[in-house]
Design an enzyme around this catalytic site. Structure first.
Site, mmCIF file in Angstrom:
data_model
loop_
_atom_site.group_PDB
_atom_site.id
_atom_site.type_symbol
_atom_site.label_atom_id
_atom_site.label_comp_id
_atom_site.label_asym_id
_atom_site.label_seq_id
_atom_site.Cartn_x
_atom_site.Cartn_y
_atom_site.Cartn_z
ATOM 1 C CE LYS A 405 -9.383 15.318 -6.016
ATOM 2 N NZ LYS A 405 -7.773 14.972 -7.232
ATOM 3 C CD GLU A 411 -13.542 0.003 -0.863
ATOM 4 O OE1 GLU A 411 -14.329 1.209 -1.801
ATOM 5 O OE2 GLU A 411 -13.074 -0.404 -1.175
ATOM 6 N N GLY A 467 -6.411 13.123 -2.727
ATOM 7 C CA GLY A 467 -6.726 12.331 -2.253
ATOM 8 C C GLY A 467 -5.629 12.211 -0.244
ATOM 9 N NE ARG A 468 -0.172 9.768 -3.178
ATOM 10 C CZ ARG A 468 -1.086 9.675 -3.768
ATOM 11 N NH1 ARG A 468 -2.420 9.358 -4.185
ATOM 12 N NH2 ARG A 468 -0.285 10.125 -6.005
ATOM 13 C CD GLU A 556 -3.668 5.933 -2.726
ATOM 14 O OE1 GLU A 556 -3.565 4.969 -2.189
ATOM 15 O OE2 GLU A 556 -3.701 7.305 -2.812
ATOM 16 C CG HIS A 587 7.466 -3.970 24.745
ATOM 17 N ND1 HIS A 587 8.078 -4.605 25.507
ATOM 18 C CD2 HIS A 587 7.279 -2.540 25.002
ATOM 19 C CE1 HIS A 587 8.894 -3.520 26.807
ATOM 20 N NE2 HIS A 587 8.019 -2.367 26.114
ATOM 21 C CE LYS A 712 -10.524 3.451 -5.886
ATOM 22 N NZ LYS A 712 -10.769 5.244 -6.204
HETATM 23 O O1 F6P Z 1 -12.078 10.232 -1.594
HETATM 24 P P1 F6P Z 1 -12.399 9.476 -2.664
HETATM 25 O O2 F6P Z 1 -12.626 10.089 -3.896
HETATM 26 O O3 F6P Z 1 -13.410 8.665 -1.819
HETATM 27 O O4 F6P Z 1 -11.236 8.571 -2.579
HETATM 28 C C1 F6P Z 1 -10.194 7.219 -1.679
HETATM 29 C C2 F6P Z 1 -9.333 7.462 -1.638
HETATM 30 O O5 F6P Z 1 -9.131 6.127 -2.376
HETATM 31 C C3 F6P Z 1 -8.167 6.791 -3.768
HETATM 32 O O6 F6P Z 1 -8.371 7.055 -4.323
HETATM 33 C C4 F6P Z 1 -7.313 5.470 -3.566
HETATM 34 O O7 F6P Z 1 -7.267 4.369 -2.343
HETATM 35 C C5 F6P Z 1 -7.548 7.287 -2.848
HETATM 36 O O8 F6P Z 1 -6.263 7.961 -3.101
HETATM 37 C C6 F6P Z 1 -8.192 8.279 -2.334
HETATM 38 O O9 F6P Z 1 -7.467 8.359 -0.828
#
Ligand code: F6P
Length: 773
Positions: A405, A411, A467-468, A556, A587, A712
């Protein structure tokens, strides 16, 4: 009034000094200034003072002109321009070093350009403000850059756009919408009532606290004997059968929970969400993931834009692109069809699509549609994840979908660059390779373009999609449509839409509203009975990733400690969610569920299996075996086993204490017909809304995630230190505590295992810009 003309103008000032130049006295730091800006500079307008007052009311409601002026300030809450973070340094590109003289000269020139531009635009807008039918033309943006800044304006055929030369993201932005009649304005968030108190201070909450001690005297063994009670604690909607008779509740509890919901203005909050009000107050955003699955002919105008029309524009784009990839019309750089997709993303940009992918994989129709295709997810920044993803793939036949997003997540961007290197290493270093093999789903189109991805292969979504909550946007639509075909994805959206309708139907009795019931039970279990965790057990292997997705959605969202107003909550909010498909979970950790802590459980089962296997000679089919456990576990948890029952079985006395299980452990059961794309969508929406309901009752913001941001920021400091110590031999800064310093030192003594052929920016000294190689 100007009648049918509407103008939307956004001016973002990079420096407070610029704001001073315009005499912008902000009533509060984060404001979209709306009309204040114009009115302060409006001399001799033909507006009556009553009209001015109305406009000054900060509601930005007027059907002629909408103007917003943003000021970038240090406070993150106060920075709407954060929505479009500065372009520098993402994608691994680093800005050119400039001398101080160059920088200040550039700054001065840019400031003057902005100043002149802003004055000119004020005059133009003022004219439109007072002259009916003013022939306004222009605004943003013929250029790709400015189109990217305001992509949602790109779709309106009636728009007139013009580039703002020399503007970069975060500097100055403007946009006009001309000639569209907009039926309604975005409603403001709910006003805070004058008699506001914490929900825990209300009589409704106190009654539930007292009621909880009455419930403590009852055991589920007794409660389950009341057939009337059992039959009243169930609800059914569109093929979803919910049985919550094994919750530690009576009919009175449910009535008291409804009373609490009334006191918390649950219905108003659901309506506010539905209408696009900015209920995510800390980020000043609407929460509209339900618009992602709205019907094509629906309409919802939010902040001056019909979001449903935008949603379907992107869905049409997804359909067209996915069909071209699936048919082999869109091929790779060496002319081969793209049979594999690696979706690169993390958190909400990965967990949702991964759960849906797993749910579809063995659905017979989806399976057929995916024949010969492969979908992989690269999420972890651990390079081992890259190895696992790519080791069996041919780059020539692989499409990389970067899902982010923000397009700034460290990462994801590192993985994206790694994927680009992988493609280049296999097919040669060319822009063409990136253009044909890499696409993106993001709301940050300028950064995507900067990375080298063709803007035509960028699938946007919007800041009103968290995002979620984004799996129904391009985030899920693109990889899943390429894998399973667009019609399969549409059925998934239809399922989610069905439950949205149930959730938004607040005019009907809430007893039939499945997400509301589940949300209220969640509040009851945590805030009144004190159960801090919750387990999710789908008795369907295809839902193996569902608990992980819901873990993010719920934890979250509701892992918060203050109310919307910023007051500390003095009641428990936000459960710890975990789970595993049955019977595997049995299990693994069920021992604790039966005899250790009490963890309310959700059991999800299906009448038909995706793979109905019957082996001749077996007493039951394989699916019946699975479902036998599904039916048994909730009762085992509810009833437990008494000492008397153990004795009756002839167990030795010394063993009996070890055999007794207390029972009285609550659960709920969801039974659906079969796990297909439609039911997958239903389950998603059910759990998304359950989380929202809990947040609404607790009066917290379920749609921001500031805690994650802190982690972060700290990682950034460590990254800088690792770079400096690894490549320049600098000692670890005293800013880190002794523990972190020692750990890092120990780590740095190890080998990085990498040899770089040529220096690149990432390895430059962060202070001197010198390359170590
Ligand atoms: O889609 P992006 O901006 O890479 O963010 C990835 C994820 O990082 C977060 O901001 C935090 O982990 C989530 O809410 C989101 O889903």
């Amino acid at each position: 009034m100007v009648g049918e003309t509407r103008i939307s103008f956004v001016l973002s000032l990079k420096k407070p000094a610029m704001a001073t130049a315009f005499d912008l006295r902000l009533p509060c730091p984060y404001l979209p200034l709306d009309f204040l800006f114009l009115l302060r500079h409006a001399r001799g307008t033909r507006l009556s003072s009553a009209a001015k007052e109305q406009l000054m009311a900060r509601t930005c409601v007027w059907n002629a002109i909408q103007v917003k002026v943003y000021q970038r300030v240090a406070d993150p809450l106060a920075a709407p321009s954060q929505l479009h973070p500065p372009a520098a340094r993402a994608g691994g590109e680093s800005p050119k070093k400039r001398t101080p003289v160059e920088s200040s000269l550039r700054g001065a020139v840019r400031n003057s350009v902005h100043l002149v531009f802003a004055c000119w635009e004020s005059v133009r807008l003022m004219s439109a403000f007072v002259v009916p039918g003013w022939p306004l033309r222009g605004g943003v943006a013929g250029s790709r850059r400015s189109r990217a800044l305001y992509p949602h304006h790109g779709s309106a055929g009636l728009l007139r756009r013009r580039a703002f030369p020399r503007c970069t993201a975060g500097d100055v932005r403007g946009s006009y919408t001309v000639g569209r009649r907009l039926p309604s304005e975005t409603p403001p968030p709910l006003p805070v009532p004058t008699d506001y108190v914490l929900i825990s201070e209300t009589a409704e909450w106190r009654r539930l606290v007292e009621h909880a001690s009455e419930i403590d005297r009852l055991h589920l063994r007794e409660l389950m004997q009341d057939v009337d009670r059992v039959r009243s604690l169930r609800a059914e909607y569109d093929g979803i059968y919910l049985d919550y008779s094994r919750q530690r509740v009576t009919k009175d509890t449910i009535e008291l929970l409804f009373a609490l919901a009334r006191r918390a203005r649950l219905v108003d909050k659901i309506r506010a969400m539905q209408s696009g009000a900015h209920i995510n107050v800390t980020e000043r955003r609407a929460v509209l993931h339900t618009a992602l699955r709205a019907e094509r002919n629906a309409s919802l105008v939010v902040d001056g834009t019909d979001v449903v029309r935008d949603v379907w524009r992107v869905l049409d784009h997804v359909r067209e692109f996915s069909e071209r990839v699936r048919s082999g019309e869109h091929r790779g750089a060496t002319g081969k069809p793209l049979r594999s997709v690696i979706a690169v993303g993390i958190g909400g940009s990965y967990l949702g699509p991964d759960f849906v992918h797993e749910a579809f994989r063995t659905d017979p129709e989806a399976f057929e549609a995916a024949r010969g295709r492969h979908l992989h997810f690269l999420s972890n920044v651990d390079p081992v994840d890259i190895k696992r993803c790519t080791q069996d793939l041919s780059a020539e036949e692989t499409l990389i979908v970067i899902v982010s997003k923000s397009f700034t997540t460290a990462e994801t961007l590192l993985n994206a660059r790694a994927m680009r290197e992988w493609l280049w290493s296999e097919m040669g270093r060319s822009d063409e390779v990136v253009r044909l093999h890499m696409v993106a789903c993001s709301s940050n189109v300028p950064m995507v373009e900067k990375f080298g991805i063709d803007p035509r292969n960028t699938f946007e979504f919007w800041d009103w999609v968290g995002g979620r909550y984004s799996v129904c946007s391009a985030v899920g639509a693109l990889p899943l449509s390429i894998q399973y075909g667009f019609p399969t994805f549409l059925r998934f959206l239809e399922g989610a839409r069905s439950v949205d309708a149930n959730f938004y139907d607040v005019a009907s009795p809430l007893a039939g509203n499945l997400p509301v019931i589940m949300g209220l039970l969640g509040v009851w279990n945590l805030s009144f009975l004190g159960y801090k965790s919750r387990a999710l057990h789908p008795y369907a292997e295809a839902l193996l990733k569902f608990p992980a997705h819901i873990q993010q959605v719920d934890m979250e969202s509701n892992g918060k400690h203050v109310t919307l107003r910023g007051d500390d909550v003095d009641y428990a909010v936000g459960e710890i969610d975990f789970g595993e498909p049955g019977t595997n979970g049995q299990h693994s950790f069920f021992q604790l569920l039966h005899m250790g802590q009490t963890v309310p459980c959700d059991f999800i089962g299906f009448i038909e299996s995706q793979y109905p296997l019957c082996i001749e000679g077996e007493p039951v089919s394989n699916a019946d075996e699975l479902m036998a456990n599904f039916f048994a576990q909730p009762d085992a948890l509810a009833y437990g086993k008494t000492a008397a029952e153990c004795r009756a079985e002839g167990r030795p006395e010394w063993l009996i204490p070890h055999l007794v299980t207390t029972g009285n452990r609550p659960s709920l059961t969801l039974l659906l017909q079969r796990l297909d794309p439609y039911a997958t969508g239903q389950l998603l929406a059910l759990y998304e809304h359950r989380t929202a309901v809990q947040g609404f009752i607790w009066d917290i913001n379920s749609f921001d995630q500031w805690g994650v941001e802190l982690g972060k920021v700290l990682a950034k400091r460590v990254r800088k230190q690792l770079n400096e110590s690894r490549y320049f031999g600098r000692p670890i800064s005293e800013e880190f505590n002794a523990s972190t310093r020692d750990l890092m030192e120990r780590y740095l003594r190890g080998q990085v295992g990498c040899v770089f052929n040529e220096p690149f920016d990432y390895h430059r000294d962060t202070d001197t810009g010198r390359s170590p190689l």
